[in-house]
Write a protein that holds these residues in place. Sequence first.
Motif, PDB file in Angstrom:
ATOM      1  N   HIS A 176       0.815  -1.224   0.000  1.00 57.76           N
ATOM      2  CA  HIS A 176       0.000   0.000   0.000  1.00 57.76           C
ATOM      3  C   HIS A 176       0.842   1.265   0.000  1.00 57.76           C
ATOM      4  O   HIS A 176       0.336   2.355  -0.286  1.00 57.76           O
ATOM      5  CB  HIS A 176      -0.970   0.003   1.191  1.00 57.76           C
ATOM      6  CG  HIS A 176      -0.314  -0.262   2.512  1.00 57.76           C
ATOM      7  ND1 HIS A 176       0.238   0.720   3.282  1.00 57.76           N
ATOM      8  CD2 HIS A 176      -0.113  -1.429   3.173  1.00 57.76           C
ATOM      9  CE1 HIS A 176       0.749   0.186   4.375  1.00 57.76           C
ATOM     10  NE2 HIS A 176       0.547  -1.111   4.351  1.00 57.76           N
ATOM     11  N   ASN A 177       2.137   1.162   0.294  1.00 54.57           N
ATOM     12  CA  ASN A 177       3.028   2.328   0.224  1.00 54.57           C
ATOM     13  C   ASN A 177       3.846   2.370  -1.064  1.00 54.57           C
ATOM     14  O   ASN A 177       3.991   3.421  -1.682  1.00 54.57           O
ATOM     15  CB  ASN A 177       3.991   2.340   1.422  1.00 54.57           C
ATOM     16  CG  ASN A 177       3.287   2.681   2.722  1.00 54.57           C
ATOM     17  OD1 ASN A 177       2.323   3.439   2.730  1.00 54.57           O
ATOM     18  ND2 ASN A 177       3.748   2.109   3.821  1.00 54.57           N
ATOM     19  N   ASN A 211       1.521  -6.611   0.948  1.00 54.01           N
ATOM     20  CA  ASN A 211       2.480  -5.993   1.875  1.00 54.01           C
ATOM     21  C   ASN A 211       3.914  -6.494   1.667  1.00 54.01           C
ATOM     22  O   ASN A 211       4.693  -6.556   2.614  1.00 54.01           O
ATOM     23  CB  ASN A 211       2.046  -6.213   3.331  1.00 54.01           C
ATOM     24  CG  ASN A 211       0.655  -5.670   3.592  1.00 54.01           C
ATOM     25  OD1 ASN A 211       0.216  -4.728   2.932  1.00 54.01           O
ATOM     26  ND2 ASN A 211      -0.053  -6.270   4.526  1.00 54.01           N
ATOM     27  N   LYS A 239      -7.409  -3.034   4.848  1.00 53.32           N
ATOM     28  CA  LYS A 239      -7.757  -1.671   5.268  1.00 53.32           C
ATOM     29  C   LYS A 239      -6.840  -0.596   4.687  1.00 53.32           C
ATOM     30  O   LYS A 239      -7.316   0.449   4.230  1.00 53.32           O
ATOM     31  CB  LYS A 239      -7.802  -1.588   6.797  1.00 53.32           C
ATOM     32  CG  LYS A 239      -9.088  -2.157   7.383  1.00 53.32           C
ATOM     33  CD  LYS A 239      -9.196  -1.844   8.863  1.00 53.32           C
ATOM     34  CE  LYS A 239     -10.552  -2.297   9.403  1.00 53.32           C
ATOM     35  NZ  LYS A 239     -10.700  -2.005  10.844  1.00 53.32           N
ATOM     36  N   PRO A 240      -5.502  -0.783   4.690  1.00 53.33           N
ATOM     37  CA  PRO A 240      -4.634   0.261   4.119  1.00 53.33           C
ATOM     38  C   PRO A 240      -4.887   0.504   2.632  1.00 53.33           C
ATOM     39  O   PRO A 240      -4.720   1.625   2.141  1.00 53.33           O
ATOM     40  CB  PRO A 240      -3.223  -0.288   4.353  1.00 53.33           C
ATOM     41  CG  PRO A 240      -3.357  -1.299   5.422  1.00 53.33           C
ATOM     42  CD  PRO A 240      -4.719  -1.885   5.263  1.00 53.33           C
ATOM     43  N   TYR A 241      -5.301  -0.527   1.917  1.00 51.01           N
ATOM     44  CA  TYR A 241      -5.566  -0.398   0.485  1.00 51.01           C
ATOM     45  C   TYR A 241      -6.880   0.348   0.244  1.00 51.01           C
ATOM     46  O   TYR A 241      -6.986   1.164  -0.678  1.00 51.01           O
ATOM     47  CB  TYR A 241      -5.591  -1.785  -0.177  1.00 51.01           C
ATOM     48  CG  TYR A 241      -4.269  -2.496  -0.041  1.00 51.01           C
ATOM     49  CD1 TYR A 241      -3.266  -2.337  -0.992  1.00 51.01           C
ATOM     50  CD2 TYR A 241      -3.998  -3.315   1.065  1.00 51.01           C
ATOM     51  CE1 TYR A 241      -2.037  -2.962  -0.857  1.00 51.01           C
ATOM     52  CE2 TYR A 241      -2.778  -3.949   1.214  1.00 51.01           C
ATOM     53  CZ  TYR A 241      -1.801  -3.766   0.250  1.00 51.01           C
ATOM     54  OH  TYR A 241      -0.577  -4.394   0.391  1.00 51.01           O
ATOM     55  N   SER A 243      -8.079   2.536   2.363  1.00 52.32           N
ATOM     56  CA  SER A 243      -7.756   3.912   2.756  1.00 52.32           C
ATOM     57  C   SER A 243      -7.020   4.669   1.641  1.00 52.32           C
ATOM     58  O   SER A 243      -7.142   5.882   1.512  1.00 52.32           O
ATOM     59  CB  SER A 243      -6.900   3.926   4.026  1.00 52.32           C
ATOM     60  OG  SER A 243      -7.583   3.354   5.105  1.00 52.32           O
TER      61      SER A 243
END
Length: 249
Positions: A176-177, A211, A239-241, A243
């Motif tokens: 996600h980063n 990840n 969740k991070p994706y 977001s």
Amino acid sequence: MKKKERQQRVLDEVSINRKVSSNFLSEKLKVSEDTIRRDIKELDQKGMLTKIHGGAISNIQKLYHYNEDIIYNREEKILIARKAISLVKNNMVLVMSGGTTNLMLAKLLPKDIKLTIYTYSLPIAMQLTELPLAETIFIGGKIHRSSMVTIGIDVIQYVSNIRANICFMGVSAIHHNTGVTDEGYEVSLIKKTMIKASEKIVYLTTSNKLNLSHNYDVCNTTEIDTIITNLDLKDEKLKPYISAGINLI
């Protein structure tokens, strides 16, 4: 279950397992063996599978052997492939990268669908020959032996001239980063070209690829439109994706 749906399920099981018995299909689909035998006979006459004593085999088994043992997380990949099929419509132009999740997608595409499909993966191209109404274009080049895909400038130049509705992209690592990355430099260049050649990019990934990051960039997070995974959308890992504004299926 209607006849058309049942026969598609028969074709799916043959594609996944290469060889199935009438008894197995009868139990799996909860119908009589006589019904299965009639289905197999009809599908054999249409050239969609090959009838054998006690069951059926995939047509491709007569032409090409692919080591099915390397397909890890098999059930997860079947789930992802079935989700991906919901995006495919008649007369679309698709481009597919390599990878066993895309191979599973190729196995499970409906046999009556009309498509034009480009791929640089030899196993996927061979699998797609089982689609009688689809036009398959294998993009030639130098074959990378371990992954059975073609690489090199010829592949990049060919892909740059494609105009596809959807690119189904197999994933080695996605974060996600950092976005999507790959282990191979040449394959990463081909995937970048596929992105530019397609209206919509759909990344197919099992949860064990989430990840993670590899050495070579394919695209950053802001360029990711849709990810299909085997996870429930409420899973914490996603969740991070969500977001990040990424569409998840």
